[in-house]
Motif scaffolding. Structure first.
Motif, PDB file in Angstrom:
ATOM      1  N   THR A  18     -55.874 -61.591  11.109  1.00  0.00           N
ATOM      2  CA  THR A  18     -56.412 -62.201  12.324  1.00  0.00           C
ATOM      3  C   THR A  18     -55.766 -61.571  13.544  1.00  0.00           C
ATOM      4  N   VAL A  19     -56.567 -61.316  14.564  1.00  0.00           N
ATOM      5  CA  VAL A  19     -56.037 -60.893  15.857  1.00  0.00           C
ATOM      6  C   VAL A  19     -56.585 -61.838  16.922  1.00  0.00           C
ATOM      7  N   VAL A  20     -55.810 -62.010  17.984  1.00  0.00           N
ATOM      8  CA  VAL A  20     -56.259 -62.801  19.126  1.00  0.00           C
ATOM      9  C   VAL A  20     -56.640 -61.810  20.213  1.00  0.00           C
ATOM     10  N   VAL A  21     -57.884 -61.920  20.688  1.00  0.00           N
ATOM     11  CA  VAL A  21     -58.427 -60.984  21.659  1.00  0.00           C
ATOM     12  C   VAL A  21     -58.679 -61.713  22.973  1.00  0.00           C
ATOM     13  N   LYS A  22     -58.173 -61.128  24.077  1.00  0.00           N
ATOM     14  CA  LYS A  22     -58.391 -61.697  25.403  1.00  0.00           C
ATOM     15  C   LYS A  22     -59.594 -60.997  26.029  1.00  0.00           C
ATOM     16  N   VAL A  23     -60.611 -61.781  26.370  1.00  0.00           N
ATOM     17  CA  VAL A  23     -61.828 -61.242  26.984  1.00  0.00           C
ATOM     18  C   VAL A  23     -61.891 -61.739  28.420  1.00  0.00           C
ATOM     19  N   GLU A  24     -62.102 -60.804  29.342  1.00  0.00           N
ATOM     20  CA  GLU A  24     -62.170 -61.148  30.764  1.00  0.00           C
ATOM     21  C   GLU A  24     -63.602 -60.993  31.262  1.00  0.00           C
ATOM     22  N   ARG A  25     -64.054 -61.979  32.005  1.00  0.00           N
ATOM     23  CA  ARG A  25     -65.372 -61.867  32.637  1.00  0.00           C
ATOM     24  C   ARG A  25     -65.190 -62.012  34.141  1.00  0.00           C
TER      25      ARG A  25
END
Length: 80
Positions: A18-25
């Motif tokens: 598992t990886v935690v991904v930061k998505v910016e909008r």
């Protein structure tokens, strides 16, 4: 219905597969007309534990894999 695809940065790889991904909008505020940044974290499945912190990756929506994981890492855009 097509699956959603998002681009983000891996911020944690401590969990197994598992990886935690930061998505910016970014969007323009409707009243103040200023560009606003909002971020959200997604837990994504990484079968081979190949992505590390700082990697820029594409994630794709999938069936629920666990309580938190409903995304799968498709490919890396850039390695850290």
């Amino acid at each position: 219905m097509p699956k959603r695809v998002l681009q983000g940065v891996v911020v944690s790889d401590k969990q197994d597969k598992t990886v935690v991904v930061k998505v910016e909008r970014r969007f323009t505020h409707p009243l103040f007309k200023k560009t606003v940044r909002r971020t959200k974290h997604y837990h994504a499945h990484d079968e081979n534990n190949q992505y590390k912190v700082g990697d820029i990756v594409w994630i794709e929506e999938s069936r629920p894999l666990s309580k938190l994981k409903t995304w799968v890492v498709r490919e890396a855009v850039a390695k850290a």
